[in-house]
Design a protein around this motif. Structure first.
Motif, PDB file in Angstrom:
ATOM      1  N   THR A 112       0.816  -1.204   0.000  1.00 61.49           N
ATOM      2  CA  THR A 112       0.000   0.000   0.000  1.00 61.49           C
ATOM      3  C   THR A 112       0.857   1.265   0.000  1.00 61.49           C
ATOM      4  O   THR A 112       2.095   1.192   0.047  1.00 61.49           O
ATOM      5  CB  THR A 112      -0.995  -0.034   1.188  1.00 61.49           C
ATOM      6  N   ALA A 130       0.217   5.934  -0.626  1.00 68.06           N
ATOM      7  CA  ALA A 130      -0.659   6.953  -1.207  1.00 68.06           C
ATOM      8  C   ALA A 130      -0.613   6.887  -2.736  1.00 68.06           C
ATOM      9  O   ALA A 130       0.236   6.183  -3.308  1.00 68.06           O
ATOM     10  CB  ALA A 130      -0.200   8.328  -0.720  1.00 68.06           C
ATOM     11  N   CYS A 131      -1.497   7.612  -3.397  1.00 72.19           N
ATOM     12  CA  CYS A 131      -1.538   7.642  -4.868  1.00 72.19           C
ATOM     13  C   CYS A 131      -0.173   8.051  -5.412  1.00 72.19           C
ATOM     14  O   CYS A 131       0.428   9.013  -4.921  1.00 72.19           O
ATOM     15  CB  CYS A 131      -2.569   8.652  -5.345  1.00 72.19           C
ATOM     16  N   HIS A 169      -5.037   0.628  -1.911  1.00 70.18           N
ATOM     17  CA  HIS A 169      -5.100   1.601  -0.826  1.00 70.18           C
ATOM     18  C   HIS A 169      -6.320   1.312   0.042  1.00 70.18           C
ATOM     19  O   HIS A 169      -6.568   2.002   1.010  1.00 70.18           O
ATOM     20  CB  HIS A 169      -5.110   3.032  -1.381  1.00 70.18           C
ATOM     21  N   LEU A 187      -2.211   7.704   4.732  1.00 71.04           N
ATOM     22  CA  LEU A 187      -3.159   6.600   4.541  1.00 71.04           C
ATOM     23  C   LEU A 187      -4.252   6.681   5.601  1.00 71.04           C
ATOM     24  O   LEU A 187      -3.987   7.109   6.735  1.00 71.04           O
ATOM     25  CB  LEU A 187      -2.442   5.252   4.672  1.00 71.04           C
TER      26      LEU A 187
END
Ligand SMILES: Nc1ncnc2c1ncn2[C@@H]1O[C@H](COP(=O)(O)OP(=O)(O)OP(=O)(O)O)[C@@H](O)[C@H]1O
Length: 236
Positions: free
Chosen positions: A33, A35-36, A184, A226
């Protein structure tokens, strides 16, 4: 095991992936995982050999090679080629060069395992998002892959589709497969996962086991931009 050493992919001046060192135990279910734009999909593509790194190495375990890796893209429709679910399942073994008897055997086994009897005549593109992923994972399971790379398997799914994808993942885990999931939406898979990896700005910045959830509760989620998966959804 899958060993990744000093893996780097440059997209200068844009961000890439930098000096990733990682070991994936097999079998396991690992959440990847971040963030974008942190590099989740890129890392999956490098592991799946869909892209080449600038430097660094990926060592696959004994008897394991890049040919034993199954990849499920986020854009599921791009991987569905058949005109019916039955044909779709057959295609996986046909394209792998299996004999007609072997194709039939593998397809029937996948139908049983993933309980696809009711939708065999349907066009894959007419299915719900959850069913499309279920069919794709069933098809990929016919290919003897031991490592499954899933890119955002819960993207744009309703609750019933999320349950279908989770069930498919559980089936693969029961069969001893190793699964690496870029997402995510951690809360949707956390209870099935054994390991968690967090990327930030193209670097691996946190890893822990999460089979008991105790370790996962210690993660400083906000530090990595997150959402805390343990908070009720109304607090997000
Ligand atoms: N083909 C490419 N060409 C140029 N840059 C790329 C390419 N693929 C990835 N990148 C760079 O790598 C970074 C990470 O992209 P990636 O899609 O892996 O992020 P992600 O964590 O999966 O993001 P998201 O959650 O939004 O899907 C991007 O911000 C971009 O700068």
């Amino acid at each position: 095991m899958l060993h990744i050493h000093h893996l780097t992919k440059e997209y200068a001046p844009k961000q890439g992936l930098y000096d990733i060192n990682l070991t994936i135990e097999m079998p396991s279910c690992t959440i990847l995982t971040g963030a974008c734009g942190s590099g989740k999909s890129l890392l999956l593509r490098l592991i799946g050999n869909l892209e080449r790194p600038n430097s660094g190495t990926i060592h696959y375990a004994q008897k394991q090679s890049v040919n034993n890796i199954a990849f499920m893209m986020q854009e599921t429709h791009m991987q569905l080629l058949g005109s019916s679910v039955l044909e779709e399942l057959n295609l996986f073994s046909i394209l792998a060069g299996k004999s007609p008897e072997e194709v039939d055997y593998r397809t029937q086994r996948a139908i049983e395992l993933f309980q696809l009897h009711a939708i065999l005549k349907q066009h894959p593109l007419s299915l719900s998002g959850g069913q499309k992923r279920q069919v794709l994972l069933a098809g990929l399971s016919t290919q003897d892959a031991s490592l499954f790379l899933l890119d955002e398997p819960f993207a744009n799914l309703d609750d019933s589709s999320i349950r279908q994808v989770r069930q498919s993942i559980e089936i693969l885990l029961s069969a001893g497969k190793t699964i690496l999931i870029a997402t995510h939406e951690i809360e949707k898979i956390l209870t099935l996962s054994t390991h968690l990896i967090i990327l930030k700005h193209g670097r691996l910045c946190y890893q822990t086991t999460c089979s008991s959830l105790t370790e996962a509760k210690k993660v400083p989620w906000s530090q990595y931009n997150l959402r805390d998966p343990f908070l009720p959804s109304w607090q997000w």
